[in-house]
Design a protein around this motif. Structure first.
Motif, PDB file in Angstrom:
ATOM      1  N   GLU A   1     -68.242 -96.799 -67.482  1.00  0.00           N
ATOM      2  CA  GLU A   1     -68.158 -97.767 -68.573  1.00  0.00           C
ATOM      3  C   GLU A   1     -69.531 -98.152 -69.128  1.00  0.00           C
ATOM      4  OE1 GLU A   1     -64.540 -97.556 -66.360  1.00  0.00           O
ATOM      5  OE2 GLU A   1     -66.581 -97.965 -65.666  1.00  0.00           O
TER       6      GLU A   1
ATOM      7  N   TRP B   1     -64.874-114.706 -72.667  1.00  0.00           N
ATOM      8  CA  TRP B   1     -64.854-113.366 -72.075  1.00  0.00           C
ATOM      9  C   TRP B   1     -63.504-113.083 -71.455  1.00  0.00           C
ATOM     10  CZ3 TRP B   1     -63.859-113.406 -66.823  1.00  0.00           C
ATOM     11  CH2 TRP B   1     -64.097-114.608 -66.144  1.00  0.00           C
TER      12      TRP B   1
ATOM     13  N   GLY C   1     -67.802-108.082 -77.627  1.00  0.00           N
ATOM     14  CA  GLY C   1     -67.192-106.973 -76.897  1.00  0.00           C
ATOM     15  C   GLY C   1     -68.105-106.282 -75.908  1.00  0.00           C
ATOM     16  N   THR C   2     -69.348-106.756 -75.742  1.00  0.00           N
ATOM     17  CA  THR C   2     -70.282-106.125 -74.817  1.00  0.00           C
ATOM     18  C   THR C   2     -69.797-106.279 -73.377  1.00  0.00           C
ATOM     19  OG1 THR C   2     -72.159-106.543 -76.277  1.00  0.00           O
ATOM     20  CG2 THR C   2     -72.659-106.146 -73.954  1.00  0.00           C
ATOM     21  N   LEU C   3     -69.838-105.172 -72.622  1.00  0.00           N
ATOM     22  CA  LEU C   3     -69.532-105.236 -71.197  1.00  0.00           C
ATOM     23  C   LEU C   3     -70.763-105.691 -70.442  1.00  0.00           C
ATOM     24  CD1 LEU C   3     -67.519-101.904 -70.723  1.00  0.00           C
ATOM     25  CD2 LEU C   3     -66.639-104.191 -71.191  1.00  0.00           C
TER      26      LEU C   3
ATOM     27  N   ARG D   1     -66.099-108.625 -70.140  1.00  0.00           N
ATOM     28  CA  ARG D   1     -66.224-108.169 -71.533  1.00  0.00           C
ATOM     29  C   ARG D   1     -66.342-109.395 -72.423  1.00  0.00           C
ATOM     30  NH1 ARG D   1     -61.492-104.482 -73.541  1.00  0.00           N
ATOM     31  NH2 ARG D   1     -60.330-106.389 -73.034  1.00  0.00           N
TER      32      ARG D   1
END
Length: 345
Positions: free
Chosen positions: A284, A246, A228-230, A223
């Protein structure tokens, strides 16, 4: 891609290295031209396939992802004209000595400037190096490296180095369904060989945390600490905002089959085809490639719900796989144990 015209039991001739080195620095292709200018539709297709949502690649004034550098030079099914006589002569020399198989091994790219829609692409290539004779698991041969300089509007945009191995295949045991070569009778009381080991995962500083999670039966997703991008697979930086910060979140283990292929050929000693390899979309939102177990290969379907589990394939390696047929009766449930024996990571 591999050729198969050379007798696997034969021995290739040794070429004096001076003859091979004489090709270094010679032109491989000159004044090549991209078949299409850099264009937004191709950028969009690439980003959709890669799951890359970086806003720099869309909108009114997009740039092309740097890793598309080679895309703009590809000749498609019809290929390119203009390959040099030196390049053809080098391959003829290697083929004539018995090094008739070829496999791509790796590439390196250097990026100088961004490419934008409308850029006209030209390129030149040179035979940069030919290695001395090397022995690999595939066989004995020579590594050939070509360097392509790619220009846009006459300016250097980047460099692409592409390395292949031209080799004579090593003697291999026949695969399933292949008649063995005639030979002497085996000695009495010969013990059967143990099943070949699975390939070892490549673990480096960028993905070591992922494999530590697998060892603890946890599927960890990176993450981004900036936006906040996975992201998956693991990368040293965010492909959305560029941040190098991350942390991780643990996947729930629920997912669906986004796409899949069934492997029938070629056979590998450590695998038992046919088996299904799936692109699984996790709950997710990221996707992972792994085997689909628990159902017969011909029962796998796009949209099928799957659940994460961990499969130990030998004493040293455990892999994340995905069980299909969740909640199903009949074919899926009955095939559970047999499915685990096929593929696996």
């Amino acid at each position: 891609m591999k050729g198969t015209g050379f007798d696997r039991g034969a021995t290739a001739q040794e070429i004096p290295y001076e003859e091979l080195r004489a090709f270094e620095g010679r032109v491989a292709a000159a004044a090549g031209r991209g078949k299409d200018p850099v264009n937004a539709p191709m950028i969009r297709h690439w980003c959709e396939a890669m799951g890359d949502t970086n806003p720099a690649y869309a909108g009114a004034d997009p740039v092309a992802p740097a890793t598309m550098l080679q895309v703009w030079t590809m000749g498609g099914l019809s290929g390119h004209d203009g390959r040099s006589s030196a390049y053809d002569a080098l391959f003829a020399l290697l083929d004539g000595a018995g090094y008739t198989s070829v496999v791509a091994t790796d590439c390196e790219q250097e990026y100088v400037r961004a490419l934008r829609p409308g850029d006209e692409i030209t390129f030149d290539a040179v035979i940069e190096s030919v290695s001395q004779r090397k022995t690999t698991k595939l066989g004995t041969g020579h590594f050939v490296t070509t360097r392509m300089d790619i220009h846009a509007g006459g300016e250097l945009a980047g460099t692409h180095r592409f390395r292949i191995l031209k080799y004579a295949p090593a003697e291999r045991k026949p695969g399933p369904g292949t008649k063995p070569r005639p030979g002497p009778e085996p000695e009495p009381e010969t013990k059967p060989e143990a099943k070949a080991r699975r390939p070892r995962p490549v673990i480096n500083r960028d993905n070591a945390g992922f494999w530590e999670g697998v060892a603890g039966h946890r599927l960890l997703i990176q993450r981004c600490g900036g936006c906040g991008t996975l992201r998956f697979p693991w990368l040293p930086g965010c492909n959305a905002c560029g941040s190098a910060e991350w942390d991780t979140v643990e996947a729930s283990g629920e997912g669906t089959v986004y796409s899949y292929v069934v492997m029938h050929h070629p056979p590998f000693p450590a695998f038992d085809p046919p088996y299904a390899v799936g692109l699984v979309e996790l709950a997710e939102g990221v996707r992972i490639i792994s085997n689909i177990v628990g159902v017969l290969y011909d029962k796998v379907r796009i949209g099928m719900p799957v659940r994460l589990e961990f499969l130990r394939v030998d004493a040293d390696v455990e892999l994340p796989v995905f069980r299909g047929g969740i909640g199903d009766a009949g074919d899926g449930a009955d095939a559970g144990d047999a499915g685990d024996e096929r593929g696996g990571g």
